[in-house]
Design a protein around this motif. Sequence first.
Motif, short mmCIF file in Angstrom:
data_model
loop_
_atom_site.label_atom_id
_atom_site.label_comp_id
_atom_site.label_asym_id
_atom_site.label_seq_id
_atom_site.Cartn_x
_atom_site.Cartn_y
_atom_site.Cartn_z
N MET A 1 42.31 57.53 -27.48
CA MET A 1 41.65 58.84 -27.58
C MET A 1 40.91 59.03 -26.05
SD MET A 1 40.68 61.68 -28.87
CE MET A 1 41.46 61.47 -30.68
N ARG A 2 40.78 59.94 -25.38
CA ARG A 2 40.17 60.20 -24.28
C ARG A 2 38.90 60.83 -24.62
NH1 ARG A 2 43.69 60.12 -19.87
NH2 ARG A 2 45.81 59.70 -20.50
N TRP A 3 37.96 59.83 -24.23
CA TRP A 3 36.51 60.42 -24.60
C TRP A 3 36.29 61.79 -24.12
CZ3 TRP A 3 31.99 56.57 -25.15
CH2 TRP A 3 30.62 57.15 -25.67
N GLU B 1 36.72 50.02 -26.25
CA GLU B 1 36.18 51.21 -25.29
C GLU B 1 36.98 50.85 -23.92
OE1 GLU B 1 32.35 52.15 -25.12
OE2 GLU B 1 32.60 53.79 -23.51
N ILE B 2 37.63 51.52 -23.12
CA ILE B 2 37.74 51.17 -21.78
C ILE B 2 36.91 52.15 -21.16
CG2 ILE B 2 39.57 51.26 -20.09
CD1 ILE B 2 41.51 50.57 -22.28
N ALA C 1 46.71 49.32 -24.47
CA ALA C 1 46.03 48.72 -25.75
C ALA C 1 46.56 49.71 -26.94
CB ALA C 1 44.67 49.50 -25.19
N GLU C 2 46.91 51.09 -26.41
CA GLU C 2 47.51 52.18 -27.62
C GLU C 2 48.79 51.76 -27.75
OE1 GLU C 2 47.34 56.41 -27.44
OE2 GLU C 2 45.50 55.81 -28.21
N VAL D 1 41.72 52.43 -29.59
CA VAL D 1 41.05 52.47 -28.35
C VAL D 1 40.36 53.86 -27.85
CG1 VAL D 1 43.34 52.75 -27.21
CG2 VAL D 1 41.35 51.72 -25.87
N ILE D 2 39.24 53.69 -27.23
CA ILE D 2 38.74 55.07 -26.56
C ILE D 2 38.60 54.79 -25.15
CG2 ILE D 2 36.42 54.39 -27.51
CD1 ILE D 2 35.92 57.66 -27.84
#
Lengths: 569, 569
Positions: A1-3, A473-474, A495-496, A502-503
């Motif tokens: 997910m992109r924050w 979280e990256i 990571a995905e 992962v976000i």
Amino acid sequence: MRWSRYFLYTLKEEPAEAEAPSHRLLLKAGFIKQVSAGIYEILPAGWRVLRKIENVVRKEMDRSGAQELLLTVLNPAELWKETGRWETYGNELFRLKDRNGREYCLGPTHEEEITDLVRRTIHSYRQLPVILYQIQVKFRDEKRPRFGLIRGREFIMKDAYSFDTDEMSAMVSYETMKFAYDRIFRKLRLNVIMAEASVGQIGGKQSHEFIAFTDYGEAKVGYCENCGYAANAEIIPLSKPEPGEEEEEPLEKVHTPNVRTIEELANFLKVSPAKIMKAVLYIVDGKPVLVLIRGDREIDENKLEIVLGTENFRLAEDEEVKKLLGTEKGFIGIFNLPEGIRVLWDNSLYGVKNMVVALNEPDYHYVNANSGRDYEYGEFVDVAQVREGDPCPKCGNPLKVRTGLELGHIFLLGTRYSEPMKAYFADRDGSEKPIIMGCYGIGISRIMSAIVEQYHDDKGIKWPTPVAPFELEIICLNMSDQELVRVAEKLYIEAEEKGIEVIYDDREESAGFKFADADLVGFPYRIVVGKKVKEGKVEIQKRATGERWDVPIEEAVNKVKVMIEEDKK
Amino acid sequence: MRWSRYFLYTLKEEPAEAEAPSHRLLLKAGFIKQVSAGIYEILPAGWRVLRKIENVVRKEMDRSGAQELLLTVLNPAELWKETGRWETYGNELFRLKDRNGREYCLGPTHEEEITDLVRRTIHSYRQLPVILYQIQVKFRDEKRPRFGLIRGREFIMKDAYSFDTDEMSAMVSYETMKFAYDRIFRKLRLNVIMAEASVGQIGGKQSHEFIAFTDYGEAKVGYCENCGYAANAEIIPLSKPEPGEEEEEPLEKVHTPNVRTIEELANFLKVSPAKIMKAVLYIVDGKPVLVLIRGDREIDENKLEIVLGTENFRLAEDEEVKKLLGTEKGFIGIFNLPEGIRVLWDNSLYGVKNMVVALNEPDYHYVNANSGRDYEYGEFVDVAQVREGDPCPKCGNPLKVRTGLELGHIFLLGTRYSEPMKAYFADRDGSEKPIIMGCYGIGISRIMSAIVEQYHDDKGIKWPTPVAPFELEIICLNMSDQELVRVAEKLYIEAEEKGIEVIYDDREESAGFKFADADLVGFPYRIVVGKKVKEGKVEIQKRATGERWDVPIEEAVNKVKVMIEEDKK
């Protein structure tokens, strides 16, 4: 997910209305939002947590052999009238009428409905035992909704019900649920104690609560580190102490002008509060009842309710004290009591010598009053609040006492519902018997709060990995640096692909802003993509411990994955 | 799962109250149970189906980029008053008050609440677009709940809402949802058609329904096999036909004693109903409106509502007809009409020559009446029900018409909610604009009924494998034959270990009883363990097709597993 695309917005301001840390943090970190008093929306990140909690509960319920179904929110009034709870449940029950004037309530718990289902379905011992459960939204019109999801009016609950042919079999179901609950709370990483509890409004024969230790909790547990005994403080018995050995001193009447509280009196007379007889006037079903207790102890009104056998009692008003006893609060005592007032002696008073006692005359007390010589004992009861150091009722060792949150509550109901609702079955010998029931609740949404209560610091939440909204979280510290963005994107995709939740914080915000949000929202692991990329490195951070490791870019995701797997074991 | 321990009890009796096959079968097979009109418990086997449906929907919503959250059942009245729907939603809204007298409704749909959430959260174009959804219990106090889960008062729905900066972006969200819906219904193995639809009570600019063809459906769809056009019949336009070429015959007044219906009149006069002018008197907001239509067609009251611009209309009573027109039903016509009665001409009447027309005089009709010569045309409107063979409004080819169940409904709302609720955002140029919204619903519990409507026969349900409560049933035909039991147990364990969802019918019942239950409940595959075990064989049966195969015991599970995998692709 992109924050940057995720519906997760932290608040800049402190939520003023929030007392409990979990309430404040869940609001501030953007997990929940209030719609009305005690009614909250669960926002996407919060929903991810709730679903994980639900799934842990579901898995362990299924493993225990319980079968999931879904009962209804709208409960016909007739069912609740059969057990009498349509009346006794009081104002906590949300009631409504449909377009044809038929009455319903919004189910706060489902003993009535499930008993109805079972009596329409189960007729023979061969169909028993069975445990049924559901995960469902529930409604209670709380007088004082508070602490966010802790005491809400609309909340998610797992409720299970067991049906057995006899007491012995019912105990097996009950124990099965105990074990399942134990597994559930361990998997959720909650520090929970199982305590004996009162059956309260649900009724039944035996009951245990599962209480998470928290500072903001409405439950108080006493437990013994010696023998393992644990119980809700309201049901821990306190018996009469050994009588004191002191010499009896002569009775004296002392002028104590305007000295009203126990503390003032102890200071004024230079005696221990344990030497003062505290007297509290209650009005019980309209009649006066005087409760006496040692000055260093408090009355536990839950215990008092059981002694009185009614919940219809309250402290007397000043005017009532005046009218009934001819005195004022602070000077109530056992001397010169009018006829017809019931007096209850808490066990704590037994055998105490040379007491300070009021005489229902303003501004005076007796000192060195002694039973037998100056007054007679009456009816002894146990109405004192348990406190740290009180003796364990099992082994006598000093108890520990802590506050906490009730997360689970199980009841051996017996025939409390099956008798009035005529849920009978034909036994082996053909005889008709009532089904023996148990019920087992877990507050799913409340668990989310309890986890935050147990896992947070000044900066924010520290989600345990098994219930975290995202595991990793990256953080890209500078979105205008193409090299950093390239590395961050690569790690995100890696990571995905490796199945990590992962976000990726790809927002156009400063490093400080992103770190503050990361601490607040509390994902268990972070990979920080910053200046060290020039040296081929990124930093891994672990929220729970604050540990940090510089690692080569290509090793980062694998290293985190190993730690995540370890955490989830 | 061992059936002997499973809470799955089929009914011996036919459920008398059930009209629709899905209602009857879901009750009889033990999937649901009624608590109150339109309120059903979902029993364990039914719940397994519902969870699978939910998961298909959730997966495709997530895949489309929508984010799941959970709104609240209790909706404060104030939100609904902002959009006016507190009043306009009428009796379908369950309303209640809390202990402090505050008003709430039980959410039947959540445009108000989500718009409130979004206006409190989203302030900039950078936060858009976003699609949020939830799977939640909903409430509508239907006037006529029926067909089990098809028209219930408490039901499970997936509702999604999109938020965009402009119309173009909103159309992209709308199309994204269309594709997701298409995938969902295909994965659920439902035969569904997407049809243009009316926006109705929800409002907005554009709308499509996803309709499953069923015999018991409340929706009617017209669709064109030539050009692909499809729409809810109530919005398919019917224009004026080409005028007839016939010679005009002389007008005649004919005695038609007691001939009232179109059918009687057509028989009596030996003319086609298409030659008769039907006249129907309505009372609209208290005033008379006469609707004229060709005798072979019916009035579509949904179309009429749009023409009239109000839902406040009804057929005139006999006395009103008498009073207003001086005649009786059956003899209403355009001749001798009193002043002040609005007359609407359905397009179907245009150009029809030599008509039979009543003259508001009992027991008489005119024949061979012609426009221009005997009467004048008035206001033409489109209020006729579409029927098979009507021309496609896109290409003119004859339409097909079928009944069905609306399973999904999507709306391009525009600013219907964001304007009155002031859900504005700051656009790139700093200007404040209302957010453009869409909303997207799927009836989760209704889908269960629709699947049964499309997959059943006289004996019971035929669950498609992806939504079956269990994929495989193992039937042991004789529980007192140790050899059979041994083989059945072995196959049961093997199937479980191979990840097949399997139920083992280990009940002490006859072979006939077990087969009847198997057909009724409808698991897709069966392995029958019977006499052929002596030859080392068992029988595989496929419920959907009735196919049977004798296979060696050791190959049975693998063979079924291959077929299951194939079905789920």
